[in-house]
Design a protein around this motif. Structure first.
Motif: not given
Length: 351
Positions: A26-27, A29-31, A33-34, A67
């Motif tokens: 998740a971390a 993917a958040d990094c 995200a764009d 994922k």
């Protein structure tokens, strides 16, 4: 003769601080995200067709989630190698979508071959639309990936992904030839999982490095990271098939057993079994048609007796450590730390 699989050393305080697998992914993917939003839009756009069944089945796949780890690896590898996305620098999105199409096409075909009814906790595409539609839409996705590669125009990227696609097919054929074969050794098992899983992880990372114009050493380091991460992930998946709940696994628990697949837990349990236990494995793995409803419970008992799950996870931890070792030559950055966490937490997907 028993199978020797090293157990992981006791966790240090540093490793204990590593987030669990879901948090690590998740971390990452958040990094990114764009990039991932752009990739998902590209995937949806490229799945469109004038033949209605194709976008219908594609929508089923998108709704199933996943994922999108392989596109994430393309993006992460490109950025740690110095790639700077922008309005005139969007190659990474197309290449990442291509990698996901190759992966999804193989899943469609694999579920048909394995007659799987679940994928990511939902009815598989072949269960909903039938085997013929799944195979043909898989072919469509492969064709779309060729179109994306042609538009990108990079011969190195084409070479990497075409070679990976061939290796994926070889891995599935190797798995088919080892299926129901109790003489399968660990080396053969590792070759199978490299082909069916790790090769595309490696290719995703290497493509990211190529997009960034990385030098040969950095390109190889990122490829090694991806290959070892893929090995760790697949080994953990094979352990989960004998130890997870159906909701955790996203497919029917015990599918590998019912299909007679030679994965590491079975290799260990069979190798160290008594004569009576070996006879059980012979009946249930080499002659799957004679399995009974109670045989899975018996298999789980034998796997537990030989500590095969912990030892399988120990092997996964070895590959995760190799993945982190490969990153030591990559320039330090917060994103590199996230990649290390993904590798270090791979074994924790089981906990």
């Amino acid at each position: 003769m028993g199978v020797t699989v090293n157990l992981p050393e006791k966790e240090s305080a540093a490793s204990a601080a590593v987030p669990d697998a879901e948090a690590a992914l998740a971390a990452l993917a958040d990094c990114l995200a764009d990039d991932m939003l752009a990739c998902n839009n590209e995937i949806i756009a490229r799945m469109q067709s004038n033949v209605p069944l194709i976008p219908q089945l594609a929508a089923h796949l998108v709704a199933a989630g996943g994922k999108r780890l392989r596109p994430l690896l393309v993006f992460a590898a490109a950025r740690v190698a110095g790639y700077q996305p922008g309005p005139q620098a969007m190659r990474h999105v197309g290449v990442a979508a291509c990698v996901e199409f190759i992966h999804t096409a193989t899943l469609l075909h694999d579920d048909v071959v394995d007659n799987s009814l679940l994928r990511r906790g939902r009815a598989s595409a072949n269960a909903v639309f039938g085997n013929k539609a799944s195979v043909l839409v898989g072919d469509f996705l492969f064709a779309r990936s060729f179109q994306i590669l042609t538009a990108d125009g990079s011969l190195p990227v084409m070479a990497i992904l075409s070679a990976a696609s061939a290796t994926l097919a070889e891995g599935e054929v190797m798995q088919m030839t080892t299926q129901n074969d109790l003489s399968t050794q660990i080396d053969s098992y590792l070759k199978v999982i490299y082909g069916k899983t790790a090769a595309l992880f490696a290719a995703a990372c290497e493509c990211g490095a190529v997009i960034a114009g990385a030098d040969p050493a950095l390109r190889e380091a990122l490829r090694e990271y991806g290959a070892n991460l893929g090995m760790a992930f697949q080994i953990v998946d094979d352990a989960l098939d004998y130890s997870a709940s159906q909701s955790e696994l996203g497919k029917t628990v015990g599918d590998d057993f019912r299909e007679g697949k030679m994965t590491l837990p079975v290799i260990i349990a069979h190798s160290e079994g008594t004569e009576e236990e070996r006879a059980f494995w012979l009946r249930t793995i080499e002659d799957c048609e004679s399995q009974t409803d109670e045989d899975l419970d018996r298999a789980l008992s034998l796997i537990a007796r030989t500590d095969a799950i912990s030892r399988t996870l120990g092997k996964a931890a070895e590959f995760a450590a190799k993945a982190c070792k490969a990153l030591e030559t990559v320039p330090d950055s917060p994103l590199r730390t996230l990649l290390m966490n993904v590798a270090l937490s791979a074994e924790r997907r089981h906990r």
